[in-house]
Design a protein around this motif. Structure first.
Motif, PDB file in Angstrom:
ATOM      1  N   GLN A 259      -2.694   4.567   8.168  1.00 55.51           N
ATOM      2  CA  GLN A 259      -1.367   4.525   7.550  1.00 55.51           C
ATOM      3  C   GLN A 259      -0.772   3.133   7.718  1.00 55.51           C
ATOM      4  O   GLN A 259      -0.863   2.540   8.801  1.00 55.51           O
ATOM      5  N   VAL A 260      -0.129   2.631   6.635  1.00 56.36           N
ATOM      6  CA  VAL A 260       0.426   1.281   6.613  1.00 56.36           C
ATOM      7  C   VAL A 260       1.868   1.340   6.126  1.00 56.36           C
ATOM      8  O   VAL A 260       2.176   2.078   5.182  1.00 56.36           O
ATOM      9  N   VAL A 261       2.748   0.579   6.768  1.00 57.21           N
ATOM     10  CA  VAL A 261       4.153   0.474   6.348  1.00 57.21           C
ATOM     11  C   VAL A 261       4.521  -1.000   6.272  1.00 57.21           C
ATOM     12  O   VAL A 261       4.252  -1.769   7.206  1.00 57.21           O
ATOM     13  N   TYR A 262       5.107  -1.384   5.136  1.00 56.38           N
ATOM     14  CA  TYR A 262       5.613  -2.751   4.990  1.00 56.38           C
ATOM     15  C   TYR A 262       6.827  -2.732   4.069  1.00 56.38           C
ATOM     16  O   TYR A 262       7.148  -1.703   3.456  1.00 56.38           O
ATOM     17  N   TYR A 263       7.525  -3.868   3.984  1.00 59.55           N
ATOM     18  CA  TYR A 263       8.740  -3.978   3.177  1.00 59.55           C
ATOM     19  C   TYR A 263       8.561  -5.060   2.115  1.00 59.55           C
ATOM     20  O   TYR A 263       7.980  -6.117   2.382  1.00 59.55           O
ATOM     21  N   VAL A 264       9.085  -4.771   0.935  1.00 56.99           N
ATOM     22  CA  VAL A 264       9.207  -5.775  -0.125  1.00 56.99           C
ATOM     23  C   VAL A 264      10.662  -6.202  -0.174  1.00 56.99           C
ATOM     24  O   VAL A 264      11.548  -5.372  -0.393  1.00 56.99           O
ATOM     25  N   THR A 265      10.933  -7.472   0.047  1.00 55.91           N
ATOM     26  CA  THR A 265      12.319  -7.968   0.155  1.00 55.91           C
ATOM     27  C   THR A 265      12.919  -8.240  -1.214  1.00 55.91           C
ATOM     28  O   THR A 265      13.541  -9.277  -1.439  1.00 55.91           O
ATOM     29  N   ASP A 266      12.713  -7.333  -2.128  1.00 58.86           N
ATOM     30  CA  ASP A 266      13.269  -7.444  -3.480  1.00 58.86           C
ATOM     31  C   ASP A 266      13.285  -6.046  -4.080  1.00 58.86           C
ATOM     32  O   ASP A 266      12.414  -5.235  -3.783  1.00 58.86           O
TER      33      ASP A 266
END
Length: 377
Positions: free
Chosen positions: A303-310
């Motif tokens: 499982q992977v979690v990341y953020y897109v700052t847009d």
């Protein structure tokens, strides 16, 4: 021939009284002119340091509203010192009262107009929404002038109770007749001032999703993803839960993938580091975590979690696609295979199967003999 002097009476007043009244009016006039030439300029320079628009408003109110009020007050005080008939007194007092009310109302409306325009300018309203300013100002001005008119009538000793009652009954009747329209209108102002969305925002309301095209007095128009235009009443919008994706500052992404069970432990431990390096190498992303989550039915699940700052959805999809390509490339270099649903069936050797079959047959024969004996007995 009678000699004319200061004590000479003219229209029940001496010439001295007229001169004193004129002197008082002249003194007020010169005081106002001195203030206008000397003090007003300095005050204007001081106020302009903080706000140019407020400085313009202040000069307008002083010159066009307060100065006339002071002149009217001076006239009122001057005429009070003169003896005139009751009819003239009443007429002059009436005119002065009406003019004073008018100038006070104009001053109040100037302040309200300035405040609303200042509020509008801070909110970056669109040209279409600027129409609401005109509607709001019209309603406020109408209410203020009605109150001023009733105040004047009351000071003229005119009974306004019946008029107010009639206006109240008429207003109630109109409100009942146009209840739905007024509800949408008030909700339009709710949308306008509370700003749950603006034109151009992408929103989701229940099963409907699309971009706001127009916010009307009664309805709001939304362009759906499939192309058609949705027309929804303002009341329904206010009473609904709205997801506004245009105002999303960043997008949290949670995705998972699986690798095959035959992946060696050494390579399995490298997977999370590979994912982290890939995400950190892409602009407008913030890596959060990557973990070997569980032993799934057909794979070793990560499982992977990341953020897109847009908030742009297309940008998010481009980034996710880039991550997927790089994962494929790195896993091929590492010799790790993505898992897909599989089922493994294990077959025993033929010799073992025969032994088991003989054992089962023997047991069955023994059971049959026992059954026959029991039957004879």
């Amino acid at each position: 021939m009678q000699e004319i002097g200061l004590g000479t009476m003219l229209l029940n007043n001496s010439i001295e009284n007229y001169l004193l009244a004129l002197l008082f009016l002249s003194a007020v006039y010169f005081i106002i002119r001195i203030f206008d030439k000397v003090l007003l300029g300095k005050m204007d320079l001081f106020v302009e340091k903080f706000s140019h628009s407020f400085s313009v408003l202040l000069k307008k109110i002083i010159k066009k509203r307060i100065y006339p009020l002071l002149y009217l007050l001076a006239l009122f005080l001057a005429f009070n010192e003169l003896k005139t008939s009751s009819q003239i007194d009443n007429f002059i007092n009436l005119i002065l009262m009406i003019l004073s009310v008018i100038f006070i109302v104009l001053s109040v409306l100037d302040i309200i107009t300035y405040s609303l325009k200042k509020y509008w300018s801070k909110k970056h309203r669109s040209e279409e929404q600027q129409k609401v300013l005109s509607i709001t100002l019209f309603i406020i001005k109408t209410v203020v002038w009605i109150i001023a008119f009733l105040f004047i009538l009351d000071n003229l000793n005119i009974q306004i109770t019946g008029l107010i009652t009639g206006l109240g009954i008429g207003g109630i009747a109109i409100a009942f007749a146009a209840q739905n329209v007024l509800t949408d209108l008030f909700n339009y102002f709710t949308i306008f001032f509370d700003k749950p969305f603006d034109i151009g925002d992408f929103i989701i309301i229940g099963d409907y999703k699309g971009t706001i095209e127009h916010i009307g007095v009664k309805t709001t128009r939304i362009r759906s993803l499939s192309g058609e235009q949705l027309i929804i009443s303002n009341t329904d919008l206010v009473n609904s839960r709205i997801n506004n994706y245009k105002r999303m500052r960043q997008r949290r992404i949670n995705f998972s993938f699986g690798v095959t069970y035959d992946t060696p432990l050494e390579k399995l431990k490298k997977v999370t580091g590979i994912v982290e390096d890939i995400i950190k190498s892409i602009d407008k992303t913030e890596f959060d975590r990557a973990h070997f989550a569980e032993y799934a039915d057909s794979s070793l699940l990560f499982q992977v979690v990341y953020y897109v700052t847009d908030s742009d959805y297309k940008l998010y999809m481009d980034i996710q696609q880039q991550i997927n390509f790089k994962l494929k490339e790195n896993f091929e270099e590492l010799g790790v295979s993505f898992a897909f649903p599989t089922q493994t069936i294990h077959f025993a050797s033929s010799e073992l199967i025969n032994k088991k079959s003989e054992k089962v047959v023997g047991i069955n024969k023994e059971d049959q003999n026992n059954f026959n004996k029991d039957k004879i007995n």
